[in-house]
Structures are given as structure tokens and as C-alpha cells.
Design a protein around this motif. Structure first.
Motif, PDB file in Angstrom:
ATOM      1  N   THR A  36       0.834  -1.638  -0.212  1.00  0.00           N
ATOM      2  CA  THR A  36       0.124  -0.291   0.004  1.00  0.00           C
ATOM      3  C   THR A  36       0.870   1.470  -0.303  1.00  0.00           C
ATOM      4  O   THR A  36       1.806   1.131   0.840  1.00  0.00           O
ATOM      5  CB  THR A  36      -1.447   0.271   0.874  1.00  0.00           C
ATOM      6  N   LEU A  37       0.501   2.375  -1.197  1.00  0.00           N
ATOM      7  CA  LEU A  37       1.529   3.207  -0.793  1.00  0.00           C
ATOM      8  C   LEU A  37      -0.175   4.433  -0.682  1.00  0.00           C
ATOM      9  O   LEU A  37      -0.540   4.573  -1.491  1.00  0.00           O
ATOM     10  CB  LEU A  37       2.465   3.680  -2.320  1.00  0.00           C
ATOM     11  N   ASP A  55      -5.263 -11.345  -2.904  1.00  0.00           N
ATOM     12  CA  ASP A  55      -5.686  -9.489  -2.677  1.00  0.00           C
ATOM     13  C   ASP A  55      -4.629  -9.472  -3.594  1.00  0.00           C
ATOM     14  O   ASP A  55      -4.016  -9.278  -4.909  1.00  0.00           O
ATOM     15  CB  ASP A  55      -5.873  -9.399  -1.168  1.00  0.00           C
ATOM     16  N   ASP A  56      -5.127  -7.909  -4.115  1.00  0.00           N
ATOM     17  CA  ASP A  56      -4.164  -6.393  -5.273  1.00  0.00           C
ATOM     18  C   ASP A  56      -2.063  -6.689  -4.820  1.00  0.00           C
ATOM     19  O   ASP A  56      -2.156  -7.793  -3.783  1.00  0.00           O
ATOM     20  CB  ASP A  56      -4.913  -5.294  -5.136  1.00  0.00           C
ATOM     21  N   VAL A  57      -1.622  -6.633  -6.082  1.00  0.00           N
ATOM     22  CA  VAL A  57      -0.626  -6.289  -5.514  1.00  0.00           C
ATOM     23  C   VAL A  57      -0.687  -5.144  -4.691  1.00  0.00           C
ATOM     24  O   VAL A  57       0.469  -5.047  -4.056  1.00  0.00           O
ATOM     25  CB  VAL A  57       0.811  -6.513  -6.750  1.00  0.00           C
ATOM     26  N   LEU A  58      -1.246  -4.183  -5.691  1.00  0.00           N
ATOM     27  CA  LEU A  58      -0.612  -3.014  -5.394  1.00  0.00           C
ATOM     28  C   LEU A  58      -1.756  -1.951  -5.325  1.00  0.00           C
ATOM     29  O   LEU A  58      -2.948  -2.567  -6.279  1.00  0.00           O
ATOM     30  CB  LEU A  58       0.141  -2.075  -6.049  1.00  0.00           C
ATOM     31  N   SER A  59      -1.505  -0.538  -3.892  1.00  0.00           N
ATOM     32  CA  SER A  59      -2.781  -0.122  -3.812  1.00  0.00           C
ATOM     33  C   SER A  59      -2.010   0.931  -3.482  1.00  0.00           C
ATOM     34  O   SER A  59      -1.360   1.505  -2.092  1.00  0.00           O
ATOM     35  CB  SER A  59      -4.037  -0.383  -3.714  1.00  0.00           C
ATOM     36  N   ALA A  60      -2.184   2.235  -4.758  1.00  0.00           N
ATOM     37  CA  ALA A  60      -1.476   3.318  -4.333  1.00  0.00           C
ATOM     38  C   ALA A  60      -2.489   4.291  -4.400  1.00  0.00           C
ATOM     39  O   ALA A  60      -2.542   4.392  -5.199  1.00  0.00           O
ATOM     40  CB  ALA A  60      -0.331   3.399  -5.158  1.00  0.00           C
ATOM     41  N   LEU A  82      -3.848  -0.683  -8.761  1.00  0.00           N
ATOM     42  CA  LEU A  82      -4.047   0.119  -8.723  1.00  0.00           C
ATOM     43  C   LEU A  82      -3.833   1.744  -8.453  1.00  0.00           C
ATOM     44  O   LEU A  82      -3.247   1.471  -7.237  1.00  0.00           O
ATOM     45  CB  LEU A  82      -5.513  -0.110  -7.059  1.00  0.00           C
ATOM     46  N   LEU A  83      -3.789   2.564  -9.059  1.00  0.00           N
ATOM     47  CA  LEU A  83      -2.494   3.181  -9.354  1.00  0.00           C
ATOM     48  C   LEU A  83      -3.279   4.647  -9.412  1.00  0.00           C
ATOM     49  O   LEU A  83      -3.763   4.809 -10.168  1.00  0.00           O
ATOM     50  CB  LEU A  83      -1.944   2.862 -10.241  1.00  0.00           C
ATOM     51  N   TYR A  84      -2.939   5.683  -8.569  1.00  0.00           N
ATOM     52  CA  TYR A  84      -4.230   6.572  -8.058  1.00  0.00           C
ATOM     53  C   TYR A  84      -3.164   8.377  -9.016  1.00  0.00           C
ATOM     54  O   TYR A  84      -2.118   7.952  -6.857  1.00  0.00           O
ATOM     55  CB  TYR A  84      -4.823   6.923  -7.047  1.00  0.00           C
TER      56      TYR A  84
END
Length: 193
Positions: A36-37, A55-60, A82-84
Motif C-alpha cells: 500500500t502506498l 488480493d491486489d499486488v499494489l494499491s497506491a 490500483l494506481l492513483y
């Protein structure tokens, strides 16, 4: 005490896996989100593999200048990344056997038409939406100023690229030179894009 080839031990306190002379590659499935970032800028992941997660690899979120360069994402039960944020880049990566969406990206500001300058380019998406079959594409974008180019997207039950002016509000989305085939194999109310 390990005394037989391929015997292993997991230290409960540290989470470290010890294997005595492994004779083959091991895959360990992680439960939960890998990373998580939040409010993180200028971070590059290069030539890394992310596999076997529930689950997801990355949520940013609110994270700018995040780059994934030549990484491999495979055998994930849920989302890839998920990259925001703005000026983010996914380049030359492989997404293989992703349970839901491979990439969900939000960039730019649609209200002010401020470009996010984020890109998804030269990637392979092979087998996405393998667990959650409906509505999960290789790439799902929203915002303003995102480029999706020179990717191959294939072998999926639903759409390859999703953006719209309703739920996933978007402006200035560039979609060009993508090779899309063998998608929408298990849906009737959908298209490749």
C-alpha cells in the motif's frame, strides 16, 4: 532442525522461510494486499516479479511518479495494481492470469482538465478477469490525460479496456496501437474497448 532435502521451516516470529537445498522453485501464496502506498512519490519497481496472491499486488493513492518497468504480475486472485496519481508509468510489464482487473488507474483532474500524464505502454495482458469474470478488464482508467499504447490484451471473458463518461469519468484518454484479441468470450453486452 532441517536435515532432509526440500524440508522447510517457517519462523512464526519473523515470517522467514528456511528451505534446505531446494530442488525446485517454490511458490508461496500471500494472503492480503502486498503493498500500500499513500502520498508516496518517485518510486520505481524494475524487473520484479509479483505472483501468487489472494488480493491486489499494489494499491497506491495520491502517489505521483510511480513506475513499474519490465515487471511480471502473475497468478493473482484479485487485482494487479490500483494506481492513483499523476505522471505514473507502467511500461513493458506482463500481467498473466489476473483474477480481476490487471490495472486500475486514475490520473489527472477531469473537473479542471488538468492532464495526469500517466502511461500504460508495451505491456502484455494475457488472461485477466479469470476469477471475477464480468466487468474486469486489462485496463480500467478514469481521469484526464492517460495514454494506453502498444499493448497486447488477450484471453479474457470481458472487455480489454474500459473508460466512460459515467462511472469511470474520463477525458483526453489516448488509446492507440494496441493488439486486442480473444476477449469478450463470456459476455454479450460488452466490447473490446
Amino acid at each position: 532442525e532441517l536435515d532432509v532435502e526440500d524440508e522447510y521451516y517457517i519462523d512464526d516470529r519473523t515470517g522467514v522461510l528456511y528451505v534446505l537445498n531446494p530442488t525446485e522453485d517454490y511458490a508461496i501464496m500471500l494472503t492480503g494486499l502486498m503493498m500500500t502506498l499513500n502520498d508516496v512519490d518517485h518510486l520505481t519497481f524494475k524487473r520484479l516479479g509479483f505472483s501468487y496472491g489472494t488480493d491486489d499486488v499494489l494499491s497506491a493513492s495520491n502517489s505521483d511518479y510511480i513506475e513499474f518497468i519490465e515487471c511480471r504480475f502473475s497468478h493473482m486472485q484479485d487485482y494487479g495494481i490500483l494506481l492513483y496519481g499523476d505522471n505514473n508509468k507502467v511500461y513493458g510489464c506482463e500481467f498473466i492470469d489476473i483474477g480481476a482487473r490487471a490495472i486500475e488507474m486514475g490520473s489527472g483532474d477531469r473537473a479542471t482538465l488538468t492532464l495526469g500524464n500517466s502511461v500504460i505502454e508495451n505491456c502484455l495482458f494475457d488472461g485477466f478477469g479469470t476469477v471475477s469474470k464480468s466487468g474486469h478488464s486489462a485496463v480500467n482508467v478514469r481521469g484526464c490525460g492517460i495514454r494506453i499504447a502498444h499493448n497486447e490484451m488477450c484471453n479474457a471473458p470481458h472487455s480489454a479496456i474500459v473508460y466512460s463518461e459515467y462511472i469511470w469519468a474520463s477525458n483526453y484518454i489516448t488509446i492507440e496501437y494496441n493488439y486486442i484479441h480473444d476477449v469478450v468470450t463470456q459476455a454479450s453486452d460488452a466490447g473490446a474497448i
